[in-house]
Design a protein around this motif. Structure first.
Motif: not given
Length: 156
Positions: A2-4, A6, A75-78, A81
């Motif tokens: 998920t991203d920041a 969610d 979680h994928i913060n960026d 990337s």
């Protein structure tokens, strides 16, 4: 994954529907290593904890039973990337859980919300699917690995 916000990461292979990142494990490749997701997305993922293990009965057009795993990819913060392998994937995107579920095909659409629940509670789930006529997939669902109850779920 998920991203920041969610939202759930889905990938678009060169097919009609979106899917959860991952794929088929290779010879002697352990499913918890997510090599396919690393190859498809160029991400260094942590060692994931299991969320869902599932068994799907043989059905047309799949002539043999299948075992599936969903691991928590974190979680994928960026999102910048993420670099997709254009030989395998057409696109990727993050979607709120209800929209992600609508974009998935049959068993994955039923399984994704259960994986989200397992992630939230920390309790992994086991699902046993028997294919049924029409858009309904019958599933014997356990509260956690080794403890059983039964249920059925519609596929949309």
């Amino acid at each position: 994954m998920t991203d920041a916000a969610d939202r759930v990461l889905l990938v678009k292979p060169y097919r009609d529907h979106w899917t959860i990142p991952g794929g088929v494990v290779g010879h002697n490749e352990p499913p918890d290593r997510a090599w396919e997701a690393r190859e498809e997305l160029s991400l260094a993922l942590p060692s994931e904890r299991p969320l869902v293990m599932s068994w799907l009965a043989a059905h047309d057009p799949i002539p043999h039973p299948m075992i599936g795993f969903i691991f928590d990819g974190g979680h994928i913060n960026d999102p910048a990337s993420i670099h997709i392998d254009a030989d395998e994937l057409e696109d990727f995107a993050f979607f709120p859980l209800p929209e992600a579920t609508r974009r998935l095909h049959h068993a994955a659409a039923y399984t994704l919300p259960i994986a989200a629940q397992a992630r939230a509670t920390g309790v992994p789930r086991y699902l046993s699917y028997m294919a049924a006529p029409g858009p309904v997939l019958k599933a014997a669902d356990t509260a956690s690995f080794g403890q059983g109850c039964s249920g059925y779920g519609p596929i949309s």
